[in-house]
Design a protein around this motif. Structure first.
Motif, PDB file in Angstrom:
ATOM      1  N   GLN A 140     -50.764 -23.748 -27.188  1.00 20.21           N
ATOM      2  CA  GLN A 140     -49.652 -22.908 -26.734  1.00 20.21           C
ATOM      3  C   GLN A 140     -48.515 -22.878 -27.758  1.00 20.21           C
ATOM      4  O   GLN A 140     -47.791 -21.887 -27.865  1.00 20.21           O
ATOM      5  N   MET A 141     -48.370 -23.969 -28.518  1.00 17.12           N
ATOM      6  CA  MET A 141     -47.316 -23.992 -29.536  1.00 17.12           C
ATOM      7  C   MET A 141     -47.697 -23.140 -30.743  1.00 17.12           C
ATOM      8  O   MET A 141     -46.836 -22.516 -31.372  1.00 17.12           O
ATOM      9  N   ASP A 142     -48.995 -23.099 -31.040  1.00 17.38           N
ATOM     10  CA  ASP A 142     -49.465 -22.210 -32.110  1.00 17.38           C
ATOM     11  C   ASP A 142     -49.246 -20.756 -31.713  1.00 17.38           C
ATOM     12  O   ASP A 142     -48.816 -19.933 -32.537  1.00 17.38           O
ATOM     13  N   LEU A 143     -49.518 -20.456 -30.427  1.00 16.39           N
ATOM     14  CA  LEU A 143     -49.314 -19.087 -29.949  1.00 16.39           C
ATOM     15  C   LEU A 143     -47.833 -18.724 -29.968  1.00 16.39           C
ATOM     16  O   LEU A 143     -47.463 -17.591 -30.310  1.00 16.39           O
ATOM     17  N   LEU A 144     -46.966 -19.673 -29.618  1.00 22.54           N
ATOM     18  CA  LEU A 144     -45.529 -19.419 -29.670  1.00 22.54           C
ATOM     19  C   LEU A 144     -45.092 -19.128 -31.109  1.00 22.54           C
ATOM     20  O   LEU A 144     -44.299 -18.210 -31.358  1.00 22.54           O
ATOM     21  N   ALA A 145     -45.619 -19.914 -32.057  1.00 19.70           N
ATOM     22  CA  ALA A 145     -45.275 -19.707 -33.466  1.00 19.70           C
ATOM     23  C   ALA A 145     -45.701 -18.321 -33.928  1.00 19.70           C
ATOM     24  O   ALA A 145     -44.940 -17.599 -34.585  1.00 19.70           O
ATOM     25  N   SER A 187     -46.300 -15.675 -32.039  1.00 20.13           N
ATOM     26  CA  SER A 187     -45.532 -14.643 -31.333  1.00 20.13           C
ATOM     27  C   SER A 187     -44.158 -14.454 -31.974  1.00 20.13           C
ATOM     28  O   SER A 187     -43.681 -13.326 -32.148  1.00 20.13           O
ATOM     29  N   THR A 188     -43.521 -15.572 -32.330  1.00 19.95           N
ATOM     30  CA  THR A 188     -42.205 -15.515 -32.959  1.00 19.95           C
ATOM     31  C   THR A 188     -42.303 -14.894 -34.356  1.00 19.95           C
ATOM     32  O   THR A 188     -41.458 -14.079 -34.750  1.00 19.95           O
ATOM     33  N   TYR A 189     -43.338 -15.288 -35.078  1.00 18.76           N
ATOM     34  CA  TYR A 189     -43.545 -14.741 -36.418  1.00 18.76           C
ATOM     35  C   TYR A 189     -43.805 -13.243 -36.366  1.00 18.76           C
ATOM     36  O   TYR A 189     -43.250 -12.470 -37.172  1.00 18.76           O
ATOM     37  N   LEU A 190     -44.605 -12.804 -35.397  1.00 19.43           N
ATOM     38  CA  LEU A 190     -44.878 -11.378 -35.246  1.00 19.43           C
ATOM     39  C   LEU A 190     -43.587 -10.615 -34.966  1.00 19.43           C
ATOM     40  O   LEU A 190     -43.335  -9.553 -35.557  1.00 19.43           O
ATOM     41  N   ALA A 191     -42.760 -11.135 -34.068  1.00 23.60           N
ATOM     42  CA  ALA A 191     -41.487 -10.477 -33.760  1.00 23.60           C
ATOM     43  C   ALA A 191     -40.587 -10.439 -35.003  1.00 23.60           C
ATOM     44  O   ALA A 191     -39.885  -9.448 -35.243  1.00 23.60           O
ATOM     45  N   TRP A 192     -40.619 -11.515 -35.795  1.00 20.86           N
ATOM     46  CA  TRP A 192     -39.830 -11.560 -37.033  1.00 20.86           C
ATOM     47  C   TRP A 192     -40.315 -10.518 -38.036  1.00 20.86           C
ATOM     48  O   TRP A 192     -39.511  -9.823 -38.668  1.00 20.86           O
ATOM     49  N   PRO A 218     -55.147 -12.814 -33.479  1.00 19.71           N
ATOM     50  CA  PRO A 218     -56.550 -12.387 -33.480  1.00 19.71           C
ATOM     51  C   PRO A 218     -57.052 -11.874 -32.142  1.00 19.71           C
ATOM     52  O   PRO A 218     -57.837 -10.928 -32.087  1.00 19.71           O
ATOM     53  N   ASP A 219     -56.604 -12.496 -31.034  1.00 24.05           N
ATOM     54  CA  ASP A 219     -57.099 -12.029 -29.731  1.00 24.05           C
ATOM     55  C   ASP A 219     -56.103 -11.116 -29.024  1.00 24.05           C
ATOM     56  O   ASP A 219     -56.315 -10.727 -27.865  1.00 24.05           O
ATOM     57  N   GLY A 220     -55.010 -10.771 -29.705  1.00 28.82           N
ATOM     58  CA  GLY A 220     -54.033  -9.841 -29.146  1.00 28.82           C
ATOM     59  C   GLY A 220     -53.092 -10.433 -28.125  1.00 28.82           C
ATOM     60  O   GLY A 220     -52.206  -9.740 -27.602  1.00 28.82           O
ATOM     61  N   THR A 221     -53.235 -11.726 -27.817  1.00 35.10           N
ATOM     62  CA  THR A 221     -52.392 -12.378 -26.811  1.00 35.10           C
ATOM     63  C   THR A 221     -51.133 -12.936 -27.460  1.00 35.10           C
ATOM     64  O   THR A 221     -51.186 -13.505 -28.551  1.00 35.10           O
ATOM     65  N   SER A 222     -49.985 -12.764 -26.781  1.00 35.35           N
ATOM     66  CA  SER A 222     -48.736 -13.314 -27.321  1.00 35.35           C
ATOM     67  C   SER A 222     -47.737 -13.511 -26.193  1.00 35.35           C
ATOM     68  O   SER A 222     -47.916 -13.018 -25.081  1.00 35.35           O
ATOM     69  N   TYR A 223     -46.681 -14.277 -26.486  1.00 43.44           N
ATOM     70  CA  TYR A 223     -45.531 -14.359 -25.596  1.00 43.44           C
ATOM     71  C   TYR A 223     -44.617 -13.194 -25.949  1.00 43.44           C
ATOM     72  O   TYR A 223     -44.205 -13.045 -27.100  1.00 43.44           O
ATOM     73  N   GLY A 247     -42.682 -10.349  -9.855  1.00 45.03           N
ATOM     74  CA  GLY A 247     -43.715 -10.995 -10.661  1.00 45.03           C
ATOM     75  C   GLY A 247     -43.154 -11.956 -11.676  1.00 45.03           C
ATOM     76  O   GLY A 247     -41.994 -11.882 -12.064  1.00 45.03           O
ATOM     77  N   MET A 248     -44.027 -12.879 -12.110  1.00 44.81           N
ATOM     78  CA  MET A 248     -43.618 -13.875 -13.110  1.00 44.81           C
ATOM     79  C   MET A 248     -44.761 -14.132 -14.078  1.00 44.81           C
ATOM     80  O   MET A 248     -45.827 -14.570 -13.679  1.00 44.81           O
ATOM     81  N   SER A 249     -44.556 -13.824 -15.339  1.00 43.49           N
ATOM     82  CA  SER A 249     -45.547 -14.118 -16.377  1.00 43.49           C
ATOM     83  C   SER A 249     -44.841 -14.239 -17.717  1.00 43.49           C
ATOM     84  O   SER A 249     -44.237 -13.289 -18.194  1.00 43.49           O
ATOM     85  N   LYS A 250     -44.897 -15.433 -18.328  1.00 45.66           N
ATOM     86  CA  LYS A 250     -44.223 -15.630 -19.614  1.00 45.66           C
ATOM     87  C   LYS A 250     -44.806 -14.728 -20.687  1.00 45.66           C
ATOM     88  O   LYS A 250     -44.102 -14.191 -21.519  1.00 45.66           O
ATOM     89  N   ARG A 251     -46.122 -14.583 -20.663  1.00 42.64           N
ATOM     90  CA  ARG A 251     -46.751 -13.864 -21.762  1.00 42.64           C
ATOM     91  C   ARG A 251     -46.468 -12.370 -21.694  1.00 42.64           C
ATOM     92  O   ARG A 251     -46.351 -11.703 -22.707  1.00 42.64           O
ATOM     93  N   SER A 252     -46.376 -11.834 -20.466  1.00 43.58           N
ATOM     94  CA  SER A 252     -46.076 -10.404 -20.367  1.00 43.58           C
ATOM     95  C   SER A 252     -44.588 -10.140 -20.546  1.00 43.58           C
ATOM     96  O   SER A 252     -44.173  -9.024 -20.796  1.00 43.58           O
ATOM     97  N   GLY A 253     -43.797 -11.217 -20.400  1.00 45.06           N
ATOM     98  CA  GLY A 253     -42.348 -11.065 -20.531  1.00 45.06           C
ATOM     99  C   GLY A 253     -41.699 -10.547 -19.269  1.00 45.06           C
ATOM    100  O   GLY A 253     -40.495 -10.318 -19.229  1.00 45.06           O
ATOM    101  N   ASP A 254     -42.474 -10.346 -18.196  1.00 44.89           N
ATOM    102  CA  ASP A 254     -41.953  -9.803 -16.940  1.00 44.89           C
ATOM    103  C   ASP A 254     -41.819 -10.943 -15.934  1.00 44.89           C
ATOM    104  O   ASP A 254     -42.713 -11.192 -15.137  1.00 44.89           O
TER     105      ASP A 254
END
Length: 598
Positions: free
Chosen positions: A175-180, A182-187, A204-209, A419-426
Motif C-alpha cells: 500500500q505504501m508503494d501504491l501511495l508513492a 499515486s503521489t508521483y503520478l499526480a506530481w 501497471p494495473d491502473g489502480t491508485s489513490y 460512500g467511502m473509498s480511499k482509492r476512488s477519492g469519494d
C-alpha cells in the motif's frame, strides 16, 4: 455500591446456611460467578432482587423457595433493609431503608471520594487502536474505532489499571508503494506532457489513490523544490524507465503529510497516544547485528520450535519450512490452514511483521493487549491468538490478547448512505464530520451501540439541537443541574460546601429514591464496561439518568418555596448535584464535554 453491599451480605448468609446444612463448600465454590443481583424494571419488586435461591437448589437439594425463606430470615434483621419479599419460585426482592439510601447519596456527594470503585487487582494493559494505514485521511469508520478505543482506555484507567495507548503505523508493504506511485503520478501530471505509456508504467494495473489529498501533496512537492534532492528530481523527471529509487522519497513525503493530518484530526477528536510505533522499524536491520526485528523474531521461534523444551509443550504452534517457505502451524489451534511467514521468494508476509510487533509488545511487560481492529480482520484473530501462544511459550510469559472488532459505520445524509473509498477519492473524512457535527455529538453517537454491531450515523440527527439527539439530551440534563445551582445562588439560597445526612433526610419521595438508586448503579456500569470491553452500556446509562432527571425536574418545582420549604429545596439541590456529578464523570469517560449552559 448497593449491589456490592447486598452481594456480600447474601454471600455471608449463604455461607451460614451451608454450614448449617453440613456442607464443606463455601458460597464462592458453589457460585463461582458470585451472587447474581438484578435491578427490577418495575416498581413493587423491591429496590434490588436476587435469584440466588434457585442457583442453590441443586447443591443444597432443597426447593428454591425454601432456600429463599431461609435467606430472608438471615437478612431481615439487617438495619439497612426495610423489607424482603420472597416472590414466585424463590426470588428475593429487597427494599432498603431510606436512611441507608441517603447514606449512599451522601458518599456519592463527597468530592474527596470517587464514586467508581477500583479493581481489586490491576493489570498493565497496552491498547492499540485506530492504526489506520497512512495512505489517506481518517474516515468515519476510523473515527468509530478511535472513539471506542479511547473510551475503553479512559474507563480502564479510571478503574485503576496501568494503561498505555499506542498507534501502530502500517508504513510498510504494497500500500505504501501504491501511495508513492499515486503521489508521483499526480506530481507528473502537474509537470505536464505525461504520455499514456508513461502513465501505464507508473501504475501497471491502473489502480491508485485518487483523493484530493494526493494532489495536494504532489502540489506541495512541486512548489517546494527542497523536498527532493537534485538527483531525486532528475530521476523523477526522467521517468520509470531509468530508475524507481526516487519513489521511496515520494512515499516518505506522502506518509509524513498524511500522518500529520491524522495526528491533527485525532488531537481535535480528544485523542492522544502514548506512543506511535512504526512498522518500518521492524523491517530495518539492526546496526550491530544486521538482522531486522522480524528476522530475529522468526529465528527465535524457529530455534524454540526445535528445542527439547518445545517438544514437551502441547498445543504450541511451531515454525516449520515447506515448499521453500516458512510457516507457523496455526492449524494446531483450529485455523483452517497453516500460515506463511516468509514466502518462497524470500518476501515477508504481514503476519510475520505482526508477530514481531507483538513480540516487541511482550518485551515491555504488559499483562494484557487489547487490539482494536476493523471488522474485515475477523479471520485474523485465530492466527494471532496462535502466535501469542507461541510467543508466550518462547518468552515464558502469560500475556493475554483480546481483540475488539469495530463494525462498519453507515453514514447517512438526508436518509441516504454516503460512500467511502480511499482509492476512488469519494469518501467523507472524520474531519468533515467534525466540521459539520462537532466532537461531542460525533463521539457520543459512535458509542451508542456495541462496537460489534454496525452503526447508522445520521448526520441530520447529530446536528439537531433537540431532545431527539441523545448527546444533547444528556448534556442538557447537566446544564440544567448547573443552572439550578446558579439560580439558587442568585436567590440567596446558601448551598453548603459539604453535604450531611441531615440535608438529605427530606428526600422521601418514590421518584427521589429511584433517582438515588440509579445514581448508585453508576459504579457497577463502569465496572462492567471495563470487564466486558463495551462502552455502549455507559451511553445507555447516561441517557436513562438524564431522562429520570428531566422528568424529576418537570414534576418538582425544585427552587420553589411553596414546594416544601428550604430543607426540601436543599435536599433536592443535593440530589441534583449528585446527578450533575455522575453525568459529568460519565461524559468525561466518553471524551464528551459537560457544558454548564446550553
Amino acid at each position: 455500591m448497593l449491589d456490592g453491599w447486598l452481594e456480600k451480605k447474601i454471600s455471608e448468609s449463604v455461607n451460614d446456611l451451608l454450614k448449617e446444612k453440613g456442607s464443606n463448600q463455601s458460597s464462592r465454590e458453589i457460585l463461582p460467578k458470585g451472587v447474581r443481583i438484578e435491578f427490577p424494571k418495575k416498581t413493587g419488586f423491591g429496590d434490588l432482587a436476587s435469584p440466588v435461591a434457585m442457583h442453590l437448589a441443586s447443591p443444597l437439594k432443597m426447593a428454591p423457595r425454601a432456600i429463599a425463606i431461609e435467606l430472608q430470615s438471615r437478612l431481615s434483621p439487617l438495619k439497612e433493609i426495610s423489607h424482603i419479599e420472597v416472590a414466585g419460585p424463590g426470588y428475593l426482592n429487597i427494599t432498603f431503608t431510606l436512611e441507608f439510601v441517603h447514606e449512599c447519596l451522601h458518599k456519592l456527594l463527597d468530592a474527596d471520594q470517587s464514586p467508581i470503585s477500583p479493581v481489586s487487582s490491576s493489570k498493565k494493559i497496552l491498547i492499540e487502536y485506530v492504526s489506520a494505514n497512512p495512505t489517506g485521511p481518517l474516515h468515519v469508520g476510523h473515527g468509530r474505532g478511535a472513539a471506542y478505543g479511547n473510551s475503553i482506555a479512559r474507563i480502564l484507567k479510571t478503574l485503576g489499571h496501568d494503561v498505555t495507548s499506542e498507534y501502530y503505523i502500517n508504513n510498510a508493504g504494497n500500500q505504501m508503494d501504491l501511495l508513492a506511485r499515486s503521489t508521483y503520478l499526480a506530481w507528473r501530471d502537474l509537470q505536464g506532457n505525461l504520455s499514456d505509456e508513461e502513465r501505464a508504467k507508473i501504475l501497471p494495473d491502473g489502480t491508485s489513490y485518487q483523493g484530493a489529498y494526493v494532489t495536494e501533496i504532489a502540489r506541495e512537492i512541486a512548489e517546494n523544490p527542497s523536498l527532493l534532492s537534485e538527483e531525486e528530481r532528475k530521476q523523477a523527471l526522467a521517468g520509470m524507465d531509468h530508475s524507481s529509487l526516487f519513489l521511496s522519497r515520494f512515499s516518505q513525503i506522502a506518509e509524513d503529510r498524511i500522518m500529520e493530518g491524522i495526528r491533527k484530526d485525532l488531537n481535535r477528536f480528544g485523542i492522544e497516544f502514548d506512543r506511535y510505533f512504526s512498522e518500518k522499524t521492524l523491517h530495518a536491520p539492526d546496526p550491530i547485528e544486521g538482522q531486522s526485528s522480524i528476522d530475529k523474531c522468526l529465528a527465535e521461534i524457529r530455534d524454540f520450535s526445535k528445542s527439547p523444551e518445545a517438544s514437551g509443550l502441547a498445543d504450541i504452534p511451531d515454525l516449520f519450512e515447506e515448499d521453500g517457505a516458512l510457516w507457523l502451524r496455526t492449524s494446531l489451534l483450529g485455523d483452517d490452514k497453516d500460515r506463511v511467514l516468509r514466502k518462497s521468494d524470500g518476501n515477508l508476509t504481514y503476519y510475520a511483521a505482526d508477530i514481531a510487533y507483538h513480540r516487541e509488545k511482550i518485551s515491555r511487560g504488559h499483562d494484557l493487549f487489547i487490539d482494536v481492529w476493523g471488522a474485515d480482520h475477523h479471520g485474523y484473530i485465530l492466527r494471532m491468538q496462535a502466535a501469542m501462544k507461541t510467543l508466550n511459550a518462547l518468552n515464558k510469559t502469560d500475556a493475554e490478547l483480546k481483540v475488539a472488532l469495530i463494525q462498519l459505520v453507515n453514514l447517512l445524509r438526508e436518509g441516504k448512505p454516503v460512500g467511502m473509498s480511499k482509492r476512488s477519492g469519494d469518501f467523507v473524512t472524520l474531519s468533515d464530520v467534525l466540521d459539520e457535527v462537532g466532537v461531542d455529538a460525533t463521539r457520543f453517537l459512535y458509542l451508542t451501540r456495541s462496537h460489534e454491531s454496525s452503526l447508522d450515523f445520521d448526520l441530520d440527527l447529530a446536528k439537531s439541537k433537540s431532545m431527539d439527539n441523545p448527546v444533547y439530551y444528556v448534556q442538557y440534563a447537566h446544564a440544567r443541574v448547573c443552572n439550578l445551582l446558579k439560580q439558587a445562588e442568585i436567590r440567596g439560597i446558601k448551598v453548603p460546601s459539604k453535604w450531611n445526612l441531615q440535608h438529605l433526610s427530606p428526600l422521601v419521595g418514590d421518584d427521589e429514591k429511584a433517582l438515588i438508586l440509579l445514581l448508585d448503579r453508576f459504579d457497577l456500569v463502569v465496572s462492567e464496561c471495563g470487564s466486558m470491553m463495551e462502552v455502549h452500556p455507559l451511553t445507555d446509562y447516561l441517557t436513562e439518568l438524564a431522562g429520570h432527571f428531566h422528568r424529576y425536574y418537570f414534576h418538582n418545582r425544585i427552587l420553589s418555596p411553596e414546594s416544601g420549604g428550604e430543607p426540601l429545596i436543599l435536599a433536592r439541590l443535593a440530589l441534583s448535584s449528585g446527578v450533575g456529578r455522575i453525568l459529568r464523570l460519565g461524559l468525561s469517560l466518553l471524551g464528551v464535554s459537560a457544558p454548564e449552559s446550553m
